[in-house]
Design an enzyme around this catalytic site. Structure first.
Site, PDB file in Angstrom:
ATOM      1  N   GLY A   1     -35.692 -31.742  12.342  1.00 31.83           N
ATOM      2  CA  GLY A   1     -34.978 -30.718  12.815  1.00 31.83           C
ATOM      3  C   GLY A   1     -34.721 -30.014  11.674  1.00 31.83           C
ATOM      4  O   GLY A   1     -35.374 -29.996  10.420  1.00 31.83           O
ATOM      5  N   SER A   2     -33.718 -29.004  11.543  1.00 32.83           N
ATOM      6  CA  SER A   2     -33.238 -27.972  10.426  1.00 32.83           C
ATOM      7  C   SER A   2     -33.171 -28.849   9.291  1.00 32.83           C
ATOM      8  O   SER A   2     -32.880 -28.207   8.197  1.00 32.83           O
ATOM      9  CB  SER A   2     -32.263 -27.339  10.848  1.00 32.83           C
ATOM     10  OG  SER A   2     -32.614 -26.318  11.716  1.00 32.83           O
ATOM     11  N   SER A   3     -33.053 -30.147   9.212  1.00 31.45           N
ATOM     12  CA  SER A   3     -32.671 -30.864   7.692  1.00 31.45           C
ATOM     13  C   SER A   3     -33.858 -30.707   6.868  1.00 31.45           C
ATOM     14  O   SER A   3     -33.708 -30.922   5.441  1.00 31.45           O
ATOM     15  CB  SER A   3     -32.563 -32.427   7.829  1.00 31.45           C
ATOM     16  OG  SER A   3     -31.319 -32.664   8.530  1.00 31.45           O
TER      17      SER A   3
ATOM     18  N   LYS B   1     -35.253 -27.919   6.329  1.00 37.27           N
ATOM     19  CA  LYS B   1     -35.467 -26.502   5.653  1.00 37.27           C
ATOM     20  C   LYS B   1     -35.551 -26.168   4.186  1.00 37.27           C
ATOM     21  O   LYS B   1     -36.099 -25.275   3.600  1.00 37.27           O
ATOM     22  CB  LYS B   1     -34.308 -25.641   6.436  1.00 37.27           C
ATOM     23  CG  LYS B   1     -34.847 -25.361   7.811  1.00 37.27           C
ATOM     24  CD  LYS B   1     -33.793 -24.618   8.561  1.00 37.27           C
ATOM     25  CE  LYS B   1     -34.122 -24.287  10.219  1.00 37.27           C
ATOM     26  NZ  LYS B   1     -33.026 -23.656  10.831  1.00 37.27           N
TER      27      LYS B   1
END
Length: 729
Positions: free
Chosen positions: A396-398, A400
């Site tokens: 997921g957004s980790s 980014k």
């Protein structure tokens, strides 16, 4: 007168001919003598040592005996894996021992030791019956024996016919005493010449050991010795990572037989067969004791002597802090049980069953703790530490931070550049793509730092479009071929260790999952990859990635072994033989300014209002930390016509934010989301981890640290009380 002259001439000719023949014979004899002298000289001077060695080999045979393995310690010298000595009954077969002699030795040994008979097979019993009943065999097999002698029956066919003629009644006639004899015979009958085998190595009683030792004179080839077994002083903590050692019955793995035999191993040697024991086998195995067996010309052993003492294996000192490891396991287990109960309340069909966290020193690659736990439906928790580097999950957004840094590299983004977060509509898709914090898709301009803080999906999607050479416009179409853009994207992620092996010093590492993007949905999949969907990575890869951000761009090889220490003859650790240091695998191709911008974004995630980690990290830690949270959506099917999803809750971070000494990654896969868009409170795991680490390592606290408040102390106590209550329930 003329006739006398002729007669003399003939005589002279005969004499000359005879002399020539004698000379030729003499020369031949001389040549033969010279050849003989040369041959004898060659045999004595040139080949003498070789033949002497061959003669000696008949009388002196060298055998290597195994020694205890090296031990394993944590970074502070706390023993993790040691050896316990155990009494052992051994047998060494000489070159001329017959089966009848082996039967006799087996029978005598039954007077002194009691053997387990669980491993005796039906075939063992049949072979034993055949050897013990030669007369009955000959009587039953007379017809087949005649056919075998005249060549009408092969050896294999004869043996099969014999086995078929042995009845259950025959096998039942084997007495309990004979079963004891068979249990011994099957072991020593399979022994190689002059290669010691263990007859009994477990549960040898004091009485058995003493009586066998006292009666060795009547037990040729039998000896008593002290063997070893692995002991784990810290219980099951990290036991799966330490790995297993083969038993003497298992011996060398079949797939590695040639490898080990070429290095002086025997077939029945015990070797590491998984994880650390396997990875560091050549270090832990030690130097075998070299024995000399003196035999007579018939092959009987006359005497034995030690010609070179052995040395147990070298010791390993790990990077793991076992005190911290234990504390972190308690934290994960406590929260895993808590999260399971919440999952059962929130979900009709709960599937959340595991949690992981890896803690590393970003300065040198030391793995300080690696925790994996899995829980069953009844709430029983078991170790799953190897899942930290062998199983992969969407982050997921980790990820980014890697997305932004990759965009810098590819000139798709400049530090501080503003991009509008808004709802995106693409041709052929009915729904808007939005950020979690902006569900209506209203226009919200932000720079890269705020995009990380608030976890803007749209900011990352637009970076993905730029990678394809596109700028967003409403209802735009997307290309079918994104191979070049996806290749550039993956190359950027590979620099951080995402999608490639971290090269940790443990076997069978997964490199994650980065499938090729192709087909009608390739462009959408690339956009999803920018926010941590579609591609999967291991917790260890996630830790290497965030460590590379924490240390300003150096991708370090993570390692669990810190030092190799020379073996000693006592319990003390020996001198350092080899340091295992964190190798720099690559320098990430970004400027210091670009790294600083991402680090500031990570700082805001934890410490600035509206940051996705603000609730858990802003006011509860003894130090200021930085990181990036993530939530990856996973489709699990339809129910009542509606798509069903679960969510991987992830987090990567480091502390302190300035000059970090720890970095970490955590993953709790397959959790539910409530209708009000609430997720399980998994980030309490990381918050408690940071607090506990600095409680154990107060000397690493920065001068401007927040310290430990009474609330922190009480929250830890409450957590421990909660764990005890959960265990009782």
């Amino acid at each position: 007168m003329e006739k006398r002259f002729d007669r003399k001439t003939v005589q002279d000719k005969l004499k000359q001919s005879l002399n020539r023949r004698i000379n030729i014979i003499f020369l031949i004899i001389t040549a033969l003598i010279m050849l003989l002298i040369l041959k004898v000289g060659y045999l004595q001077l040139i080949k003498g040592e070789t033949y002497a060695a061959q003669i000696a080999a008949v009388e002196n045979v060298e055998i290597n005996n195994s020694v205890p393995r090296g031990r394993i310690f944590d970074r502070n010298g706390v023993p993790l894996v040691t050896n316990s000595s155990q009494k052992s009954i051994m047998y060494t077969r000489d070159r001329v021992t017959s089966q009848s002699e082996l039967l006799d030795i087996s029978k005598k040994l039954t007077n002194y030791i009691k053997m387990p008979i669980d491993n005796i097979t039906e075939r063992d019993k049949k072979d034993f019956w055949i050897i013990s009943n030669r007369d009955k065999v000959e009587e039953r097999m007379q017809k087949e024996l005649d056919l075998f002698k005249d060549g009408s029956l092969s050896q294999q066919e004869y043996d099969q016919a014999l086995l078929k003629k042995i009845t259950n009644k025959d096998l039942e006639s084997i007495s309990d005493d004979e079963l004891q004899q068979l249990a011994i015979f099957r072991i020593i009958n399979g022994a190689s010449e002059l290669a010691p085998v263990e007859v009994k190595g477990e549960d040898v009683t004091e009485e058995e050991y003493a009586t066998v030792s006292q009666n060795l004179d009547e037990l040729p080839g039998v000896s008593t010795s002290m063997d070893w077994d692995r002991v784990y002083p810290q219980g099951d903590v990290l036991k799966t990572i330490f790995g297993k050692v083969s038993s003497k019955e298992e011996g060398l793995p079949k797939d590695l037989l040639d490898y080990y035999m070429a290095r002086g191993y025997e077939r029945n040697d015990r070797v590491g067969k998984s994880f650390l024991e396997e990875q560091y086998e050549l270090t832990l195995s030690g130097k075998k004791t070299k024995m000399r067996y003196v035999t007579d010309k018939s092959g009987k052993i006359k005497s034995t002597e030690v010609i070179e003492p052995g040395q147990r294996g070298d010791d390993l000192v790990l990077t793991i802090d076992i005190k911290f490891q234990k504390k972190l396991e308690e934290i994960v287990e406590k929260h895993l049980k808590k999260l399971q109960k919440m999952d059962e309340e929130w979900s009709e069909e709960p599937i959340m069953d595991r949690a992981f966290i890896v803690v590393q020193d970003p300065r040198n690659g030391d793995i300080l703790a690696m925790v994996g736990k899995i829980i069953d439906e009844d709430g029983n928790v078991s170790d799953y530490a190897y899942g930290t580097y062998q199983t992969q999950y969407m982050l997921g957004s980790s990820v980014k931070g890697a997305t932004v840094l990759t965009a810098y590299q590819n000139n798709d983004l400049k530090v501080g550049q503003e991009i509008v977060d808004e709802g995106l509509k693409f041709k052929g898709r009915t729904s808007l793509m939005t950020s979690f914090f902006n569900p209506t898709g209203s226009k919200y301009p932000m720079d890269d730092r705020e995009a990380l803080q608030r976890s803007s999906n749209i900011y990352m999607y637009k970076l993905g479009l730029k990678a394809m050479g596109l700028n967003y416009s409403y209802n735009m179409g997307l290309p079918l071929d994104v191979s070049e853009a996806s290749e550039d994207f993956q190359k950027g992620f590979h620099q951080f260790g995402l999608g490639v092996e971290t090269q940790i010093d443990l076997p069978n590492e997964s490199k994650g999952y980065q499938p090729k993007l192709e087909g009608n949905f390739a462009a959408i999949q690339l956009l999803q990859a920018t926010i941590g969907q579609h591609y999967s990575y291991t917790p260890m890869q996630a830790t290497q990635y965030v460590s590379s951000i924490a240390n300003d761009g150096y991708r370090l090889r993570p390692h669990i072994v810190k030092e190799v220490r020379s073996a000693t003859n006592n319990d003390e650790l020996g001198p350092i033989k080899r340091n295992v240091e964190g190798t720099i695998l690559n320098r990430i191709d970004n400027s210091n300014k670009e790294f600083k911008q991402v680090q500031n974004g990570f700082l805001d995630v934890y410490n600035k209002l509206y940051g996705t980690g603000y609730e858990y990290f802003a006011h509860k830690l003894p130090v200021t930390a930085a990181g990036k949270t993530g939530t990856a959506q996973r489709y699990i099917g339809k129910k009542n016509g509606e798509d069903q999803f679960v969510y991987n809750l992830t987090n990567v971070g480091y502390a302190p934010a300035e000059n970090p000494v720890i970095s970490f990654a955590s993953i709790v896969p397959d959790t539910p989301m409530k209708p009000d868009r609430t997720f399980l409170p998994s980030h309490e795991i990381e918050a408690e981890m940071i607090t506990e680490y600095f409680k154990l390592n107060k000397h690493l606290l920065p001068e401007n640290s927040k310290g430990f408040t009474g609330e922190d102390e009480q929250s830890v106590k409450d957590g421990n009380d909660q764990l005890e209550t959960i265990n009782q329930n």
